[in-house]
Design a protein around this motif. Structure first.
Motif, mmCIF file in Angstrom:
data_model
loop_
_atom_site.group_PDB
_atom_site.id
_atom_site.type_symbol
_atom_site.label_atom_id
_atom_site.label_comp_id
_atom_site.label_asym_id
_atom_site.label_seq_id
_atom_site.Cartn_x
_atom_site.Cartn_y
_atom_site.Cartn_z
ATOM 1 N N TYR A 30 47.486 57.748 35.425
ATOM 2 C CA TYR A 30 46.518 56.491 35.965
ATOM 3 C C TYR A 30 46.544 55.529 34.696
ATOM 4 N N ILE A 31 46.897 55.869 33.314
ATOM 5 C CA ILE A 31 46.911 54.816 32.609
ATOM 6 C C ILE A 31 48.035 53.755 32.836
ATOM 7 N N PRO A 32 49.296 54.140 33.212
ATOM 8 C CA PRO A 32 50.159 53.008 33.711
ATOM 9 C C PRO A 32 49.707 52.369 34.994
ATOM 10 N N THR A 33 48.851 53.224 35.726
ATOM 11 C CA THR A 33 48.363 52.582 37.138
ATOM 12 C C THR A 33 47.365 51.474 36.787
ATOM 13 N N PHE A 34 46.619 51.761 35.706
ATOM 14 C CA PHE A 34 45.624 50.748 35.552
ATOM 15 C C PHE A 34 46.099 49.417 34.933
ATOM 16 N N LEU A 35 46.995 49.727 34.111
ATOM 17 C CA LEU A 35 47.848 48.554 33.190
ATOM 18 C C LEU A 35 48.432 47.728 34.572
ATOM 19 N N VAL A 36 49.189 48.570 35.530
ATOM 20 C CA VAL A 36 49.803 47.663 36.413
ATOM 21 C C VAL A 36 48.634 46.886 37.379
ATOM 22 N N ASN A 37 47.644 47.553 37.808
ATOM 23 C CA ASN A 37 46.527 47.090 38.399
ATOM 24 C C ASN A 37 45.803 45.779 37.701
ATOM 25 N N SER A 38 45.574 45.878 36.489
ATOM 26 C CA SER A 38 45.040 45.097 35.869
ATOM 27 C C SER A 38 45.875 43.742 35.742
ATOM 28 N N ASN A 39 47.292 43.780 35.677
ATOM 29 C CA ASN A 39 48.201 42.683 35.569
ATOM 30 C C ASN A 39 48.439 42.336 37.008
ATOM 31 N N TYR A 40 48.191 43.030 38.232
ATOM 32 C CA TYR A 40 48.352 42.609 39.504
ATOM 33 C C TYR A 40 47.169 41.474 39.883
ATOM 34 N N ALA A 41 46.006 42.202 39.170
ATOM 35 C CA ALA A 41 44.764 41.217 39.357
ATOM 36 C C ALA A 41 45.023 40.099 38.603
ATOM 37 N N ALA A 42 45.366 39.984 37.368
ATOM 38 C CA ALA A 42 45.735 38.955 36.583
ATOM 39 C C ALA A 42 46.706 37.614 37.387
ATOM 40 N N PHE A 43 47.818 38.378 38.074
ATOM 41 C CA PHE A 43 48.615 37.515 38.956
ATOM 42 C C PHE A 43 47.755 36.861 40.084
ATOM 43 N N SER A 44 46.783 37.734 40.764
ATOM 44 C CA SER A 44 46.232 37.365 41.821
ATOM 45 C C SER A 44 45.025 36.162 41.320
ATOM 46 N N GLY A 45 44.610 36.450 40.230
ATOM 47 C CA GLY A 45 43.702 35.384 39.736
ATOM 48 C C GLY A 45 44.287 34.239 39.304
ATOM 49 N N ALA A 46 45.500 34.201 38.785
ATOM 50 C CA ALA A 46 46.182 32.929 38.629
ATOM 51 C C ALA A 46 46.271 32.235 40.107
ATOM 52 N N LEU A 47 46.554 32.749 41.177
ATOM 53 C CA LEU A 47 46.798 32.165 42.465
ATOM 54 C C LEU A 47 45.502 31.597 42.943
ATOM 55 N N ARG A 48 44.340 32.583 42.667
ATOM 56 C CA ARG A 48 43.217 32.013 43.069
ATOM 57 C C ARG A 48 42.651 30.499 42.324
ATOM 58 N N TYR A 49 43.008 30.604 41.015
ATOM 59 C CA TYR A 49 42.748 29.526 40.223
ATOM 60 C C TYR A 49 43.373 28.260 40.845
ATOM 61 N N PHE A 50 44.723 28.567 40.908
ATOM 62 C CA PHE A 50 45.610 27.412 41.156
ATOM 63 C C PHE A 50 45.568 26.878 42.468
ATOM 64 N N ARG A 51 44.927 27.732 43.313
ATOM 65 C CA ARG A 51 44.762 27.378 44.839
ATOM 66 C C ARG A 51 43.290 26.908 44.930
ATOM 67 N N ARG A 52 42.629 26.781 43.846
ATOM 68 C CA ARG A 52 41.153 26.475 43.892
ATOM 69 C C ARG A 52 40.302 27.221 44.887
ATOM 70 N N GLN A 53 40.507 28.703 44.976
ATOM 71 C CA GLN A 53 40.045 29.573 45.833
ATOM 72 C C GLN A 53 38.963 30.266 45.055
ATOM 73 N N GLN A 54 38.716 30.097 43.631
ATOM 74 C CA GLN A 54 37.729 30.821 43.058
ATOM 75 C C GLN A 54 36.424 30.090 42.628
ATOM 76 N N THR A 55 35.345 30.408 43.127
ATOM 77 C CA THR A 55 34.036 29.672 43.184
ATOM 78 C C THR A 55 33.219 30.334 41.855
ATOM 79 N N THR A 56 32.167 29.492 41.513
ATOM 80 C CA THR A 56 31.478 30.188 40.239
ATOM 81 C C THR A 56 30.593 31.391 40.771
ATOM 82 N N ASN A 57 30.531 31.584 41.977
ATOM 83 C CA ASN A 57 29.667 32.685 42.660
ATOM 84 C C ASN A 57 30.484 33.939 42.537
ATOM 85 N N TRP A 58 29.778 35.029 42.038
ATOM 86 C CA TRP A 58 30.499 36.434 41.946
ATOM 87 C C TRP A 58 30.888 36.793 43.550
#
Length: 400
Positions: free
Chosen positions: A365-393
């Motif tokens: 699961y160590i490589p799984t965790f690293l891949v998932n973390s970077n997949y989340a980073a990629f998705s987070g980039a899309l959310r930011y540039f698409r202005r889909q991320q609000t300040t609310n959790w």
């Protein structure tokens, strides 16, 4: 050109995960050991941000009661932002069950409309009577000595803020083990950063700030903890890490929940990069280097990983046999690199299916965790540039 891109991507990945920590470790060895802080007991206001935390709030309040700190110097404020479950009701009943002399130490601040975590904190701060503001969440627990350890560095007048240590309660499965390993890695980086200058990373569930230096983040800030840390450093004070001040919480219920949590954090990182001219402490180049190395490069790692794989495939199919190029990647070296990458991603895929298979599953699961973390980073980039991320959790499920 593909070879140059390959080595650049490889350098970015290596520097972020290993190079920067190694440089920190070397610099930390050249620096005198962190001072032992004097025993001190400043008045403290513990502000707990809570949104629909009926499953955790009573346990959290009981945990506050068990902290080994002077009662007359210790206030708890529950900032219940727009909770529409039984969070406020449970908190009110619990406070009423206390002896009358203790009830005044607990304050509930609640409005029915949800405005976000920072709005709740901004409403709570004027109610705080402590010299030190401690910010916490409702689903994490402190050890009895945590509060005392967290505020101890404030005996140094040069310290303006302190971050405690985030600890994952490991329940034996691969997700908990990998999360716990990641936070141990992060903890060591924070210790080294503190030794050589200031810590550049704050855990929002255990962060303390001198009230006199507190500056509320603007309402559009996503990662408020990072903003507050930078404001402290910009004012000429140190922001330090206290590994003995420990906060415990359970891991996200599923890997997908953890990805959602990380997506928001990464979107906040991109926002911080955009605001860098305004929020970074440019008078302190060492801290700025730490921020870039620890915080600002990481959101780009998924793109480096994609670039590494794509260029490796290209070079393997169309080998660059140029003469005199010191960085030329020719066969069989390119093939070996490609096989290693394929094995890494294969292990990551296998790890998603064998997360509960003992030691092997945890290792996978160590490589799984690293891949998932970077997949989340990629998705987070899309959310930011698409202005889909609000300040609310977007509240994710935690194991109870």
């Amino acid at each position: 050109m593909p070879t140059a891109i390959f080595w650049f991507c490889a350098f970015i990945i290596f520097y972020t995960y290993a190079g920067y920590p190694l440089i920190l470790a070397f610099l930390a060895k050249l620096t005198k050991k962190e001072q032992n802080y004097l025993a001190d007991s400043p008045s403290v206001s513990l502000i707990i941000a809570a949104y629909n935390e009926q499953d955790f709030i009573e346990k959290k309040l009981q945990n506050c009661l068990e902290l080994n700190y002077l009662n007359n110097r210790y206030q708890v404020i529950i900032a219940a932002d727009g909770s529409n479950d039984r969070t406020v009701e449970i908190a009110q009943q619990w406070i009423k069950s206390l002896p009358p002399t203790m009830q005044s130490n607990f304050v509930i601040n609640h409005i029915p409309d949800r405005q976000g975590k920072m709005a709740a904190i901004k409403r709570a701060v004027p109610l705080a009577n402590g010299e030190i503001l401690v910010f916490s969440d409702a689903n994490n627990l402190y050890q009895p000595q945590t509060l005392a350890e967290l505020v101890a560095p404030f005996s140094d007048p040069n310290v303006g803020g302190v971050s405690g240590a985030k600890q994952i309660i490991q329940e034996g499965d691969a997700l908990g083990q990998s999360e716990g390993l990641y936070w141990k890695y992060e903890s060591q980086i924070k210790e080294w950063e503190t030794r050589i200058s200031s810590c550049t990373s704050a855990s929002g569930e255990i962060i303390a700030i001198r009230k006199s230096l507190y500056e509320p983040p603007p309402s559009n800030i996503i990662n408020d903890d990072f903003f507050m840390a930078m404001m402290i450093i910009r004012k000429g004070a140190r922001f330090v890490y206290s590994p003995s001040a420990k906060s415990f919480e359970t891991v996200s219920k599923t890997a997908n929940d953890e990805i959602l949590r990380r997506e928001r954090i990464v979107a906040g990182r991109y926002q911080a990069i955009a605001l860098a001219p305004r929020i970074l402490p440019w008078k302190y180049p060492l801290v700025v280097w730490q921020v870039f190395s620890h915080k600002f490069i990481r959101p780009f790692l998924p793109f480096a990983m994609i670039g590494l794989l794509v260029t490796n495939v290209w070079i393997t199919i169309f080998p660059d046999n140029g003469i005199g190029s010191g960085y030329t990647l020719s066969k069989p070296v390119s093939t070996i690199f490609l096989l290693l990458q394929c094995v890494f991603y294969l292990l990551a895929w296998i790890g998603t299916h064998f997360t509960n298979s003992g030691k092997i599953g945890k290792l996978l699961y160590i490589p799984t965790f690293l891949v998932n973390s970077n997949y989340a980073a990629f998705s987070g980039a899309l959310r930011y540039f698409r202005r889909q991320q609000t300040t609310n959790w977007t509240r994710v499920q935690r194991r109870t």
